[in-house]
Write an enzyme that holds these catalytic residues in place. Structure first.
Site, PDB file in Angstrom:
ATOM      1  N   GLU A   1     -47.065   9.917 -49.183  1.00  0.00           N
ATOM      2  CA  GLU A   1     -48.485   9.742 -49.526  1.00  0.00           C
ATOM      3  C   GLU A   1     -48.704  10.640 -50.970  1.00  0.00           C
ATOM      4  O   GLU A   1     -49.568  10.193 -52.004  1.00  0.00           O
ATOM      5  CB  GLU A   1     -49.267  10.857 -48.526  1.00  0.00           C
ATOM      6  CG  GLU A   1     -49.364  10.176 -47.206  1.00  0.00           C
ATOM      7  CD  GLU A   1     -49.999   8.993 -47.045  1.00  0.00           C
ATOM      8  OE1 GLU A   1     -50.498   8.304 -48.095  1.00  0.00           O
ATOM      9  OE2 GLU A   1     -49.679   8.319 -46.021  1.00  0.00           O
TER      10      GLU A   1
ATOM     11  N   ASN B   1     -49.849   8.583 -54.224  1.00  0.00           N
ATOM     12  CA  ASN B   1     -51.104   8.995 -55.076  1.00  0.00           C
ATOM     13  C   ASN B   1     -50.665   9.391 -56.397  1.00  0.00           C
ATOM     14  O   ASN B   1     -51.746   8.836 -57.513  1.00  0.00           O
ATOM     15  CB  ASN B   1     -51.544  10.368 -54.429  1.00  0.00           C
ATOM     16  CG  ASN B   1     -52.516  10.356 -53.539  1.00  0.00           C
ATOM     17  OD1 ASN B   1     -52.859   9.334 -53.019  1.00  0.00           O
ATOM     18  ND2 ASN B   1     -53.041  11.620 -52.908  1.00  0.00           N
TER      19      ASN B   1
ATOM     20  N   ARG C   1     -56.846   0.830 -50.327  1.00  0.00           N
ATOM     21  CA  ARG C   1     -56.352   2.231 -50.027  1.00  0.00           C
ATOM     22  C   ARG C   1     -57.312   2.743 -48.771  1.00  0.00           C
ATOM     23  O   ARG C   1     -58.468   2.145 -48.741  1.00  0.00           O
ATOM     24  CB  ARG C   1     -56.543   3.147 -51.359  1.00  0.00           C
ATOM     25  CG  ARG C   1     -55.789   2.688 -52.372  1.00  0.00           C
ATOM     26  CD  ARG C   1     -54.374   2.497 -52.205  1.00  0.00           C
ATOM     27  NE  ARG C   1     -53.974   3.330 -51.472  1.00  0.00           N
ATOM     28  CZ  ARG C   1     -52.494   3.187 -51.068  1.00  0.00           C
ATOM     29  NH1 ARG C   1     -51.994   2.122 -50.871  1.00  0.00           N
ATOM     30  NH2 ARG C   1     -51.960   4.138 -50.498  1.00  0.00           N
TER      31      ARG C   1
END
Lengths: 143, 112
Positions: free
Chosen positions: A47, A51, A105
């Site tokens: 994650e 990002n 997303r």
């Protein structure tokens, strides 16, 4: 106490998300984590790196600096980018909020990092980019 | 990462394989949407039996396909969720949108 540290500098390419997971999994093998612990760390890490690539650098050029440190049974992870920074951290960490719905997303990245790790710290500003720090203490295998 | 697709009765059964992250999700999305548009089947089963990893990119992918199937007045189901995947589905509230079954056979039997 056993300590070790690794630093990876990744180009901003989505294929490096898998590479980051693989490298850190290998690095943590010495600790003999449970499958669940390893999966938690891999997911949170994924994650964070995603990002940096999607939001920090908006899938353009840049370096994602990933540090992992072991102190005994504690695993510390830092993911740093020199991208655009997060304007509103509170909004960014709200479950289901995403600034990029057009990319499908889910807005669950920070929620997953928070849930899967023991703690999460986000330092971000427009000038210097974003640093994500998180840590997890693994259970003691000798017990 | 690859997908294998077959049609059975009113179902489009998609076997997902490997790791579903941001990198792979875009490729799966393209292939999956092509298959959905090529068939008249309205019940999409996503089988996760051979998925070894999934992060929030997978959630986005599933919600996107849920919306497509809803627009087509169809249904979407998930099967064979591992303990790890179950947790991701649970945290993200996906179970509110998508029914899940232990196996593809069980899903077909109940939903046909």
């Amino acid at each position: 106490m056993y300590t070790n540290e690794i630093t990876l500098i990744l180009s901003c390419k989505s294929e490096n998300e898998g590479l980051a997971r693989m490298c850190i999994s290998g690095f943590l093998m010495k600790l003999d984590p449970t499958i669940e612990e390893l999966n938690d760390i891999k997911t949170a890490l994924s994650e964070g790196v995603t990002n940096a690539i999607i939001h920090g650098y908006e899938q353009k050029e840049g370096e994602v600096i990933l540090k992992c440190r072991i102190e005994g049974r504690k695993v510390y992870i830092e993911i740093k980018d020199k991208g655009v920074g997060i304007e509103n951290i509170e909004q960014a960490t709200t479950p289901m909020y995403t600034s990029k719905p057009q990319l499908e997303r889910s807005g669950m990245g920070f929620t997953i990092m928070e849930t899967f790790m023991d703690d999460l710290e986000i330092i971000s500003n427009k000038e210097s980019g974003t640093i994500i720090r998180m840590h997890k203490t693994l259970c003691n295998t000798s017990e | 990462m690859s997908i294998k697709v077959k049609t059975e009765q009113s179902f489009l059964v998609v076997n997902l394989e490997g790791e579903i992250d941001h990198h792979n999700a875009s490729k799966i999305r393209l292939e999956l949407d092509k298959k959905i548009s090529e068939t008249d089947k309205k019940k999409l089963i996503l089988n996760f039996e051979d998925v070894s990893f999934m992060d929030s990119s997978g959630i986005g992918l599933i919600i996107g396909r849920y919306k497509i199937m809803k627009n087509l007045k169809g249904e979407i189901y998930a099967t064979n969720l591992s303990k790890e995947l179950y947790r991701i589905f649970d945290i993200s509230g996906l179970f509110r949108l998508i029914k899940h079954y232990d196996t593809v056979e069980q899903c077909k039997k109940t939903e046909s």
